[in-house]
Design a protein around this motif. Sequence first.
Motif, PDB file in Angstrom:
ATOM      1  N   ILE A   1      32.074  54.799  45.153  1.00 14.66           N
ATOM      2  CA  ILE A   1      32.310  53.385  45.451  1.00 14.66           C
ATOM      3  C   ILE A   1      32.278  52.549  44.176  1.00 14.66           C
ATOM      4  N   VAL A   2      31.280  52.791  43.316  1.00 23.18           N
ATOM      5  CA  VAL A   2      31.159  52.038  42.062  1.00 23.18           C
ATOM      6  C   VAL A   2      32.403  52.240  41.191  1.00 23.18           C
ATOM      7  N   VAL A   3      32.842  53.484  41.047  1.00 23.05           N
ATOM      8  CA  VAL A   3      34.012  53.776  40.211  1.00 23.05           C
ATOM      9  C   VAL A   3      35.261  53.132  40.805  1.00 23.05           C
ATOM     10  N   PHE A   4      35.431  53.269  42.120  1.00 21.88           N
ATOM     11  CA  PHE A   4      36.615  52.700  42.772  1.00 21.88           C
ATOM     12  C   PHE A   4      36.666  51.181  42.578  1.00 21.88           C
ATOM     13  N   VAL A   5      35.577  50.496  42.897  1.00 26.09           N
ATOM     14  CA  VAL A   5      35.544  49.037  42.790  1.00 26.09           C
ATOM     15  C   VAL A   5      35.729  48.586  41.346  1.00 26.09           C
ATOM     16  N   SER A   6      35.076  49.267  40.414  1.00 19.28           N
ATOM     17  CA  SER A   6      35.129  48.854  39.011  1.00 19.28           C
ATOM     18  C   SER A   6      36.512  49.069  38.409  1.00 19.28           C
ATOM     19  N   VAL A   7      37.112  50.232  38.666  1.00 20.32           N
ATOM     20  CA  VAL A   7      38.445  50.508  38.118  1.00 20.32           C
ATOM     21  C   VAL A   7      39.477  49.580  38.750  1.00 20.32           C
ATOM     22  N   LEU A   8      39.345  49.364  40.066  1.00 21.98           N
ATOM     23  CA  LEU A   8      40.279  48.451  40.729  1.00 21.98           C
ATOM     24  C   LEU A   8      40.157  47.038  40.161  1.00 21.98           C
ATOM     25  N   LEU A   9      38.910  46.578  39.926  1.00 24.12           N
ATOM     26  CA  LEU A   9      38.699  45.260  39.336  1.00 24.12           C
ATOM     27  C   LEU A   9      39.324  45.184  37.945  1.00 24.12           C
ATOM     28  N   HIS A  10      39.166  46.243  37.175  1.00 21.72           N
ATOM     29  CA  HIS A  10      39.761  46.309  35.827  1.00 21.72           C
ATOM     30  C   HIS A  10      41.277  46.123  35.905  1.00 21.72           C
TER      31      HIS A  10
ATOM     32  N   MET B   1      43.018  44.890  38.357  1.00 19.60           N
ATOM     33  CA  MET B   1      43.310  43.560  38.885  1.00 19.60           C
ATOM     34  C   MET B   1      43.283  42.513  37.772  1.00 19.60           C
ATOM     35  N   GLY B   2      42.392  42.704  36.803  1.00 18.05           N
ATOM     36  CA  GLY B   2      42.362  41.797  35.659  1.00 18.05           C
ATOM     37  C   GLY B   2      43.698  41.780  34.939  1.00 18.05           C
ATOM     38  N   HIS B   3      44.227  42.989  34.654  1.00 16.38           N
ATOM     39  CA  HIS B   3      45.555  43.077  34.032  1.00 16.38           C
ATOM     40  C   HIS B   3      46.617  42.419  34.908  1.00 16.38           C
ATOM     41  N   ALA B   4      46.610  42.798  36.197  1.00 14.37           N
ATOM     42  CA  ALA B   4      47.691  42.401  37.099  1.00 14.37           C
ATOM     43  C   ALA B   4      47.722  40.892  37.345  1.00 14.37           C
ATOM     44  N   LEU B   5      46.579  40.294  37.563  1.00 15.22           N
ATOM     45  CA  LEU B   5      46.543  38.863  37.875  1.00 15.22           C
ATOM     46  C   LEU B   5      46.977  38.010  36.689  1.00 15.22           C
ATOM     47  N   VAL B   6      46.553  38.400  35.495  1.00 17.17           N
ATOM     48  CA  VAL B   6      46.984  37.660  34.305  1.00 17.17           C
ATOM     49  C   VAL B   6      48.482  37.851  34.073  1.00 17.17           C
ATOM     50  N   ALA B   7      48.970  39.093  34.272  1.00 16.93           N
ATOM     51  CA  ALA B   7      50.408  39.350  34.104  1.00 16.93           C
ATOM     52  C   ALA B   7      51.220  38.502  35.078  1.00 16.93           C
ATOM     53  N   ARG B   8      50.727  38.401  36.303  1.00 20.56           N
ATOM     54  CA  ARG B   8      51.451  37.606  37.298  1.00 20.56           C
ATOM     55  C   ARG B   8      51.506  36.129  36.893  1.00 20.56           C
ATOM     56  N   LYS B   9      50.473  35.650  36.255  1.00 15.94           N
ATOM     57  CA  LYS B   9      50.455  34.269  35.767  1.00 15.94           C
ATOM     58  C   LYS B   9      51.574  34.022  34.754  1.00 15.94           C
ATOM     59  N   PHE B  10      51.971  35.097  34.048  1.00 18.80           N
ATOM     60  CA  PHE B  10      53.030  34.969  33.042  1.00 18.80           C
ATOM     61  C   PHE B  10      54.416  35.257  33.630  1.00 18.80           C
ATOM     62  N   GLY B  11      54.500  35.359  34.959  1.00 26.15           N
ATOM     63  CA  GLY B  11      55.794  35.562  35.602  1.00 26.15           C
ATOM     64  C   GLY B  11      56.216  36.997  35.764  1.00 26.15           C
ATOM     65  N   VAL B  12      55.293  37.933  35.542  1.00 22.40           N
ATOM     66  CA  VAL B  12      55.591  39.362  35.660  1.00 22.40           C
ATOM     67  C   VAL B  12      55.208  39.852  37.053  1.00 22.40           C
ATOM     68  N   GLU B  13      55.960  40.823  37.575  1.00 19.93           N
ATOM     69  CA  GLU B  13      55.651  41.422  38.880  1.00 19.93           C
ATOM     70  C   GLU B  13      54.849  42.701  38.659  1.00 19.93           C
ATOM     71  N   PRO B  14      53.525  42.676  38.895  1.00 22.75           N
ATOM     72  CA  PRO B  14      52.710  43.861  38.625  1.00 22.75           C
ATOM     73  C   PRO B  14      52.559  44.765  39.851  1.00 22.75           C
ATOM     74  N   SER B  15      52.215  46.002  39.601  1.00 23.96           N
ATOM     75  CA  SER B  15      51.800  46.942  40.655  1.00 23.96           C
ATOM     76  C   SER B  15      50.701  47.820  40.071  1.00 23.96           C
ATOM     77  N   ILE B  16      49.805  48.274  40.937  1.00 25.31           N
ATOM     78  CA  ILE B  16      48.624  49.020  40.491  1.00 25.31           C
ATOM     79  C   ILE B  16      48.636  50.409  41.109  1.00 25.31           C
ATOM     80  N   LYS B  17      48.252  51.387  40.307  1.00 25.33           N
ATOM     81  CA  LYS B  17      48.081  52.757  40.809  1.00 25.33           C
ATOM     82  C   LYS B  17      46.770  53.308  40.283  1.00 25.33           C
ATOM     83  N   LEU B  18      45.931  53.815  41.190  1.00 24.49           N
ATOM     84  CA  LEU B  18      44.730  54.546  40.805  1.00 24.49           C
ATOM     85  C   LEU B  18      45.024  56.021  41.007  1.00 24.49           C
TER      86      LEU B  18
END
Length: 439
Positions: free
Chosen positions: A37-46, A48-65
């Motif tokens: 659970i700790v690894v899943f939540v932490s990596v996903l949060l990491h 999400m940090g990339h993705a949310l900032v990228a989206r602010k710059f007009g980029v369409e992000p997608s995440i894969k674990l």
Amino acid sequence: MKIFGIPTKVEPSFFVISFFLAASRSSNLALLIEWLIVVFVSVLLHEMGHALVARKFGVEPSIKLYSMGGLTSFKSGVNLTPSQHLFISLAGPAAGFLLGGIVFVVGPTILGPDPSPLLAVTYSDLLWVNIGWGIFNLLPMLPLDGGNVLLTLGGWISKGKGPVIARVISLIVALGITAFALSLRSIWIAILGLWFAYINGSVLIENLKTRRDQNIRPVLDQARDAITKSEFDNALDLARRAQPKAHTDSMRMEAAQLVIFALIHLKRLDEAEIELTKFYGLFGEDQYLKGLFYFQKEEWAAATSHLQLAFESSPSEQVGMLLYQALVNEKSFAKALELCGHAALTEESWKLYVNLQNEAFEGNDFRTAAEAGSKAFEQQPDPNIAYNVACALARDESLSRASQIAEACQWLERAIASGFDNKELILTYSDLNSLRPPS
């Protein structure tokens, strides 16, 4: 699934590797689940940090674990500035540091003087994964975030040499980590360091090969030019000259394709077959070249099979036209009719429909001949095409007598209305006999 509107995919391999990292806890189910659970939540949060900032710059992000951790990909035509790239790269570790900092500050209060073993381990794991892994992730080594920062800064400063500089520094850092880990007898870290060294070293070697291959690029370009001029002997000589000098797989493949293409057009099919077998062993099957090979051998079924696969994987006018001709030669007129409507053949569709009308008529497939003619008439109302549709319908025995007469007469009217004035042909031509009353 989507999280905050961002497409997110979690592969089973992510949990497999996470489990492997905590294999020592396999006897304690609660601690094992806590770690996952700790690894899943932490990596996903990491990520999400990339993705949310990228989206602010007009980029369409997608995440894969997945097995290697997390990956945030981008689809966009937006040209990001170097500073925006830096913000995106640093946003992931920053998200982890934020969570780790919160845990570090409030954790002791929540834990109290005598915490349970599970809470104590959770506190430690959250700090390790978010702060410890975060610091490691900022090392100047690709493909880590620190390596991406290095790549951006290198490109910004060196004006084009950033990728090479970043890979060289990444290789040095990876080898340093490996040596340091071995001195501490930390086998797992040493293996990780070797893996990063392999990744960056492989890219540097491939870049070197690519630079060396630039010397033979003009030769292959000359071979392609010779092919466009149908100078196949010259093209074959040039491609064979380039083959032994090629270093990268892409250049070797290109040279081999040109050799095979020239041999097929020279109808040296035994040699072409040998080269195709070699090509398959080195690079895999090339459906277009196999289709072209069987086309020249006039083995239409095999040709259409391979050309269809080539066209499906990469629709182009060149492949489509060859596939059309193979289908017509095989007398697969219905399939040829379907192909004529493909977007890749839009510019040639009218000519193909007209040709198919004639070919299908000669092959006694009057239904397809009529349909091909009607498609051509929709694009250009040529009176001769309309007349030929009428003839095809008059010969189409799949229609009932009433339908045959009605449809054929409608097309005769269209032919006349659009300018067909050969009345004698209408009155005497044998293809229209079914429309005339019995004598």
